[in-house]
Design a protein around this motif. Structure first.
Motif, short mmCIF file in Angstrom:
data_model
loop_
_atom_site.label_atom_id
_atom_site.label_comp_id
_atom_site.label_asym_id
_atom_site.label_seq_id
_atom_site.Cartn_x
_atom_site.Cartn_y
_atom_site.Cartn_z
N GLN A 39 0.83 -1.21 0.00
CA GLN A 39 0.00 0.00 0.00
C GLN A 39 0.86 1.26 0.00
OE1 GLN A 39 -2.58 -0.45 3.34
NE2 GLN A 39 -3.96 -1.88 2.30
N LEU A 40 2.00 1.20 0.68
CA LEU A 40 2.90 2.36 0.68
C LEU A 40 3.46 2.64 -0.70
CD1 LEU A 40 4.90 1.81 3.98
CD2 LEU A 40 3.23 3.60 3.51
N ALA A 41 3.57 1.62 -1.53
CA ALA A 41 4.12 1.79 -2.87
C ALA A 41 3.17 2.56 -3.78
CB ALA A 41 4.45 0.44 -3.49
N GLY A 42 1.90 2.57 -3.45
CA GLY A 42 0.93 3.35 -4.22
C GLY A 42 0.22 2.53 -5.28
N GLU A 43 -0.78 3.17 -5.89
CA GLU A 43 -1.60 2.48 -6.89
C GLU A 43 -0.88 2.33 -8.22
OE1 GLU A 43 -5.30 4.42 -7.28
OE2 GLU A 43 -5.77 4.31 -5.15
N ASN A 44 0.07 3.20 -8.53
CA ASN A 44 0.74 3.18 -9.83
C ASN A 44 1.91 2.21 -9.88
OD1 ASN A 44 -0.99 5.12 -10.83
ND2 ASN A 44 0.26 6.78 -10.05
N ARG A 45 2.06 1.42 -8.83
CA ARG A 45 3.14 0.43 -8.81
C ARG A 45 2.86 -0.62 -9.88
NH1 ARG A 45 3.71 -4.47 -6.25
NH2 ARG A 45 1.68 -4.19 -5.32
N PRO A 46 3.84 -0.88 -10.75
CA PRO A 46 3.59 -1.85 -11.81
C PRO A 46 3.47 -3.27 -11.26
CG PRO A 46 5.88 -1.16 -11.84
CD PRO A 46 5.17 -0.31 -10.83
N LYS A 47 2.62 -4.07 -11.90
CA LYS A 47 2.48 -5.47 -11.52
C LYS A 47 3.72 -6.20 -12.01
CE LYS A 47 -1.72 -4.93 -10.06
NZ LYS A 47 -1.95 -4.73 -8.69
N ARG A 48 4.24 -7.11 -11.19
CA ARG A 48 5.44 -7.85 -11.56
C ARG A 48 5.20 -9.34 -11.38
NH1 ARG A 48 10.38 -6.06 -8.16
NH2 ARG A 48 9.03 -6.90 -6.57
N LYS A 49 5.92 -10.11 -12.17
CA LYS A 49 5.90 -11.56 -12.01
C LYS A 49 7.17 -11.90 -11.23
CE LYS A 49 4.71 -15.61 -14.60
NZ LYS A 49 3.28 -15.67 -14.67
N VAL A 50 7.02 -12.54 -10.07
CA VAL A 50 8.15 -12.81 -9.20
C VAL A 50 8.27 -14.30 -8.93
CG1 VAL A 50 8.12 -10.55 -8.10
CG2 VAL A 50 6.77 -12.39 -7.15
N PHE A 51 9.48 -14.73 -8.59
CA PHE A 51 9.76 -16.12 -8.27
C PHE A 51 9.87 -16.24 -6.77
CE2 PHE A 51 12.58 -19.84 -7.92
CZ PHE A 51 11.91 -20.71 -8.76
N LEU A 52 8.98 -17.04 -6.16
CA LEU A 52 8.94 -17.16 -4.71
C LEU A 52 8.80 -18.63 -4.33
CD1 LEU A 52 8.79 -15.77 -1.93
CD2 LEU A 52 6.32 -15.73 -2.21
N LEU A 53 9.77 -19.12 -3.57
CA LEU A 53 9.75 -20.49 -3.06
C LEU A 53 9.54 -21.52 -4.16
CD1 LEU A 53 7.66 -19.92 0.18
CD2 LEU A 53 10.14 -20.08 -0.03
N GLY A 54 10.23 -21.34 -5.27
CA GLY A 54 10.20 -22.34 -6.33
C GLY A 54 9.03 -22.22 -7.28
#
Length: 60
Positions: A39-54
């Motif tokens: 929420q601190l990053a704001g609404e304009n934060r781009p969506k990202r595809k991330v690698f988490l726990l395999g």
């Protein structure tokens, strides 16, 4: 019996250190959660595809 003592000498300090660090992090975070950070990053934060726990996942 000696093997158990040696294992304890090697493992107990890591367990104790991990417990101390966990308590310190919990105290420093003071109830903050990942959703709060997003929420601190704001609404304009781009969506990202991330690698988490395999696995790949989309960030909300």
């Amino acid at each position: 019996m000696r093997a158990l003592f040696v294992a304890a000498v090697y493992l107990v300090p890591f367990v104790v250190l991990g417990w101390i660090v966990k308590r310190w992090i919990d105290r420093r975070m003071r109830g903050s959660h990942l959703n709060d950070v997003h929420q601190l990053a704001g609404e304009n934060r781009p969506k990202r595809k991330v690698f988490l726990l395999g696995a790949w996942r989309d960030e909300p």
